[in-house]
Motif scaffolding. Structure first.
Motif, PDB file in Angstrom:
ATOM      1  N   LEU A  10     -16.035  45.159  40.234  1.00 46.16           N
ATOM      2  CA  LEU A  10     -16.208  44.831  41.645  1.00 46.16           C
ATOM      3  C   LEU A  10     -14.892  44.380  42.264  1.00 46.16           C
ATOM      4  O   LEU A  10     -14.215  43.506  41.716  1.00 46.16           O
ATOM      5  CB  LEU A  10     -17.228  43.700  41.825  1.00 46.16           C
ATOM      6  N   ASP A  11     -14.555  44.984  43.388  1.00 45.22           N
ATOM      7  CA  ASP A  11     -13.496  44.417  44.217  1.00 45.22           C
ATOM      8  C   ASP A  11     -14.052  43.103  44.797  1.00 45.22           C
ATOM      9  O   ASP A  11     -15.266  42.898  44.858  1.00 45.22           O
ATOM     10  CB  ASP A  11     -13.155  45.397  45.340  1.00 45.22           C
ATOM     11  N   ALA A  88     -12.111  42.787  39.885  1.00 45.04           N
ATOM     12  CA  ALA A  88     -10.758  43.337  39.959  1.00 45.04           C
ATOM     13  C   ALA A  88     -10.306  43.224  41.403  1.00 45.04           C
ATOM     14  O   ALA A  88     -10.882  43.856  42.289  1.00 45.04           O
ATOM     15  CB  ALA A  88     -10.730  44.785  39.490  1.00 45.04           C
ATOM     16  N   SER A  89      -9.283  42.423  41.638  1.00 46.52           N
ATOM     17  CA  SER A  89      -8.906  42.109  43.006  1.00 46.52           C
ATOM     18  C   SER A  89      -7.411  41.930  43.146  1.00 46.52           C
ATOM     19  O   SER A  89      -6.716  41.549  42.196  1.00 46.52           O
ATOM     20  CB  SER A  89      -9.624  40.826  43.445  1.00 46.52           C
ATOM     21  N   ALA A  90      -6.922  42.172  44.367  1.00 48.06           N
ATOM     22  CA  ALA A  90      -5.522  41.888  44.666  1.00 48.06           C
ATOM     23  C   ALA A  90      -5.315  40.412  44.982  1.00 48.06           C
ATOM     24  O   ALA A  90      -4.183  39.979  45.193  1.00 48.06           O
ATOM     25  CB  ALA A  90      -5.061  42.739  45.845  1.00 48.06           C
ATOM     26  N   PHE A 110      -9.216  41.193  36.501  1.00 52.12           N
ATOM     27  CA  PHE A 110      -7.977  41.872  36.872  1.00 52.12           C
ATOM     28  C   PHE A 110      -7.588  41.344  38.246  1.00 52.12           C
ATOM     29  O   PHE A 110      -8.376  41.439  39.188  1.00 52.12           O
ATOM     30  CB  PHE A 110      -8.188  43.384  36.916  1.00 52.12           C
ATOM     31  N   ALA A 111      -6.373  40.780  38.347  1.00 53.97           N
ATOM     32  CA  ALA A 111      -5.985  40.162  39.608  1.00 53.97           C
ATOM     33  C   ALA A 111      -4.473  40.054  39.712  1.00 53.97           C
ATOM     34  O   ALA A 111      -3.742  40.320  38.740  1.00 53.97           O
ATOM     35  CB  ALA A 111      -6.618  38.779  39.733  1.00 53.97           C
ATOM     36  N   GLY A 115       3.897  37.553  40.615  1.00 56.34           N
ATOM     37  CA  GLY A 115       4.595  38.400  41.575  1.00 56.34           C
ATOM     38  C   GLY A 115       4.131  39.839  41.585  1.00 56.34           C
ATOM     39  O   GLY A 115       4.684  40.671  42.312  1.00 56.34           O
ATOM     40  N   HIS A 116       3.097  40.177  40.794  1.00 60.29           N
ATOM     41  CA  HIS A 116       2.597  41.555  40.727  1.00 60.29           C
ATOM     42  C   HIS A 116       1.314  41.655  41.535  1.00 60.29           C
ATOM     43  O   HIS A 116       0.313  41.021  41.215  1.00 60.29           O
ATOM     44  CB  HIS A 116       2.330  41.942  39.264  1.00 60.29           C
ATOM     45  N   ASN A 117       1.341  42.458  42.606  1.00 60.21           N
ATOM     46  CA  ASN A 117       0.189  42.607  43.498  1.00 60.21           C
ATOM     47  C   ASN A 117      -0.717  43.724  42.990  1.00 60.21           C
ATOM     48  O   ASN A 117      -0.342  44.902  43.008  1.00 60.21           O
ATOM     49  CB  ASN A 117       0.674  42.916  44.924  1.00 60.21           C
ATOM     50  N   LEU A 118      -1.888  43.366  42.517  1.00 62.37           N
ATOM     51  CA  LEU A 118      -2.789  44.348  41.900  1.00 62.37           C
ATOM     52  C   LEU A 118      -3.646  45.009  42.975  1.00 62.37           C
ATOM     53  O   LEU A 118      -4.770  44.590  43.250  1.00 62.37           O
ATOM     54  CB  LEU A 118      -3.690  43.669  40.870  1.00 62.37           C
TER      55      LEU A 118
END
Length: 477
Positions: A10-11, A88-90, A110-111, A115-118
C-alpha cells in the motif's frame, strides 16, 4: 510464493491515508514550532531531507490522521487471508514504520531515508528487488505510481486517474477504489456561508446615511475582497488546527480534519484567494488595501498563537469584526465615526465571549477546549465579560444620542432611546443562548439566520431611521 499469498503493498499518502504526511507534518510543525518548521524549508530541493527535518517539530499524531475506508477494508481482507500487508511510501521511514505498527501491518516497510526519496521508479525498483516482477499487488493514487503498477501483479487505483495514466500490470488486472477526498470538501472548507458576516462593511454607510449607488457598489466590492481574505484565513486556520479539530466532537467533520478535502488543494486555494483579496483591495484604494492586509495579518496571528491565549483571543475576535467596519468606511471613502467604533467593539467582545460560552456548554468533558485556553470553569467569567460588553455598548450608544453628532444625525433623540430596548434585548438574548448552548459556534452567522434576533435588529434600525427623519425623506410625511 503461493499465488494467493502474494503481499499487498500500500502507498500511504492519498491511498491508505486520506491525507499527505508531508503536508501534515508541515502544518502540525507550523502550529507547534514555526521557527524549526520554517527552517526545515531550506531542504526544499532535497525532498527526503525535507521530510526528515519536518518530523521532529511536527509531533504528528498518526492515530488521528484519517484513513481511506476502501483501502483499509482491502487491507483487512488481505490480513484475514493470511497475506502480508506492507507499506511503501515516499514519506519518512519513521512515520511509515509507526503507521504500520499502529494498524497492525507488516514490520517490513519501504520508505524514504538517508536522503533517498523512495518515489516512482525508485519505489518500483525496491519492490521488484524484494518480490520480483508480478510478485506483489500494489495500491496507489497518483501518476507517480505508474512505475510501480507496471511491475505489480494487480493494480489498485485510488481516485479518478485517467485510463492513460494507468499501465496494465503483468497480471492484466486493474481495480478502482474510491478516494475519500472530493471537490465538494474543499468548497465546504472555504465556508461560503461565512461570507454573510461581511454585511458588517455596510455599518458605516448606515451610520452616515450614505445610500448612493457609488458607495454601495464600492462596499459590495469590498465584501468580495473580505470574503476572499476570510476564506483564505479559514483554510489556513483549519490546516493549522488539524489535530485540535480531530479531537473536537463536532469540528472533527471539517473537510481537512476528516480527509474529505486534500491539503495540497487547500494550500493552492489559499494562495488564489489571497491574490484575489489583494487585487480587488488594490482597486478600492490604498486605505482599503491596508485594512485588508491588517485583517489577514491579525487573522494569521490569531490562527498561529493568539487563539490559545485566554481573553486575548476574545479581544482579537472583536478586533477582527471591528476591522470589517473600518473596511466598509475605507471602501466607501468616508470617515468612520469614533462613536461607531467604540460602540461596536464591546458588542463584538460580548459576541466573542458568546462563541466560547457556546463551545464550553456543548463540550463533552471538563477538559480545556482543544487548541484553546478555556475550560468549563471559565463559563462564569465569560458570562461576566459578555455582560460588561452589553452594558458598555448600551452606555456608549446612550452617550452618542446626546452628543452633538448624534443630535445632528438623529434629531428625535427619544426614538433613539426607544431603539435601545430591542437592541439590548437582542444582545442579552444572544448571551443567554450562548450560555445555554443553543447557538451556532459562530454567533455572527447565527445572528444573521435567527429570525427573532433579526426582527429585533430591524425594529431597532427602523426606529433609528425614524429618529433621523429618513422615513419622511424617502416616503414623504
Amino acid at each position: 510464493m503461493a499465488e494467493d499469498k502474494v503481499p499487498l503493498v500500500l502507498d500511504v499518502d492519498g491511498t491508505l491515508l486520506a491525507s499527505d504526511l508531508l503536508f501534515e507534518c508541515f502544518w502540525a510543525g507550523l502550529a507547534r514550532a514555526p521557527g524549526a518548521t520554517l527552517a526545515a524549508l531550506r531542504h526544499l530541493a532535497r525532498p527526503a531531507r525535507l521530510k526528515a527535518a519536518l518530523v521532529a517539530p511536527a509531533g504528528l499524531r498518526l492515530d488521528l490522521v484519517p484513513v481511506n475506508p476502501a483501502v483499509m477494508e482491502l487491507a483487512r481482507a488481505a490480513l484475514a487471508e493470511g497475506r502480508e500487508v506492507i507499506l511503501a511510501s515516499a514519506s519518512d521511514r519513521r512515520l511509515v514504520a509507526e503507521l504500520a505498527r499502529l494498524h497492525g501491518f507488516s514490520e517490513r516497510v519501504f520508505a524514504s531515508e538517508d536522503g533517498h526519496n523512495l518515489k516512482a521508479e525508485a519505489k518500483a525498483a525496491a519492490l521488484v528487488a524484494a518480490f520480483g516482477v508480478g510478485g506483489f499487488d500494489y495500491a496507489g493514487d497518483s501518476r507517480a505510481d505508474r512505475a510501480v503498477w507496471a511491475q505489480a501483479r494487480r493494480a489498485y487505483v485510488v481516485g479518478d486517474l485517467r485510463a492513460a495514466d494507468i499501465p496494465v500490470p503483468p497480471g492484466g488486472e486493474v481495480i478502482a477504489l474510491p478516494a475519500k477526498a472530493a471537490p465538494r470538501g474543499l468548497w465546504t472548507a472555504i465556508r461560503p456561508h461565512q461570507w454573510v458576516k461581511n454585511v458588517l462593511l455596510f455599518l458605516p454607510l448606515i451610520a452616515a446615511h450614505r445610500f448612493d449607488i457609488a458607495a454601495l457598489a464600492s462596499v459590495i466590492w469590498g465584501m468580495v475582497a473580505f470574503s476572499a481574505a476570510a476564506s483564505a484565513i479559514y483554510l489556513v486556520n483549519d490546516l493549522l488546527d488539524l489535530e485540535a479539530d480531530r479531537r473536537h466532537p463536532k469540528k472533527c467533520t471539517r473537510p481537512f480534519a476528516a480527509g474529505t478535502a486534500r491539503l495540497d488543494h487547500g494550500m493552492a486555494a489559499t494562495a488564489g484567494l489571497v491574490g484575489l483579496a489583494l487585487a480587488v483591495g488594490a482597486t478600492l484604494g490604498a486605505n482599503f488595501l491596508w485594512v485588508v492586509v491588517l485583517y489577514m495579518g491579525t487573522s494569521l496571528a490569531y490562527s498561529l498563537r493568539l487563539k490559545r491565549a485566554r481573553w486575548v483571543d476574545v479581544a482579537t475576535l472583536a478586533a477582527l469584526y471591528t476591522e470589517r467596519v473600518v473596511a466598509g468606511a475605507a471602501a466607501a471613502g468616508i470617515a468612520v465615526s469614533i462613536y461607531t467604533l467604540i460602540f461596536v467593539f464591546p458588542v463584538f467582545i460580548a459576541l466573542g465571549c458568546v462563541k466560547r460560552l457556546t463551545e464550553l456548554t456543548l463540550a463533552t468533558s471538563d477538559a480545556r477546549l482543544p487548541g484553546r485556553g478555556y475550560g468549563r470553569a471559565d463559563r462564569g467569567d465569560l458570562l461576566n465579560v459578555a455582560g460588561l460588553g452589553v452594558a458598555g455598548a448600551l452606555v456608549i450608544f446612550f452617550l452618542y444620542t446626546i452628543s452633538a453628532q448624534g443630535r445632528h444625525l438623529y434629531p428625535d433623540t427619544w426614538l433613539m432611546w426607544v431603539a435601545m430596548v430591542p437592541m439590548g434585548w437582542w444582545m442579552i438574548r444572544m448571551v443567554a443562548l450562548g450560555w445555554f448552548g443553543k447557538q451556532d459556534y459562530d454567533p455572527i452567522v447565527f445572528a444573521l439566520r435567527d429570525r427573532l434576533g433579526l426582527a429585533l435588529l430591524m425594529v431597532s434600525l427602523s426606529l433609528m431611521f425614524w429618529a433621523a427623519g429618513l422615513w419622511a425623506e424617502w416616503f414623504g410625511g
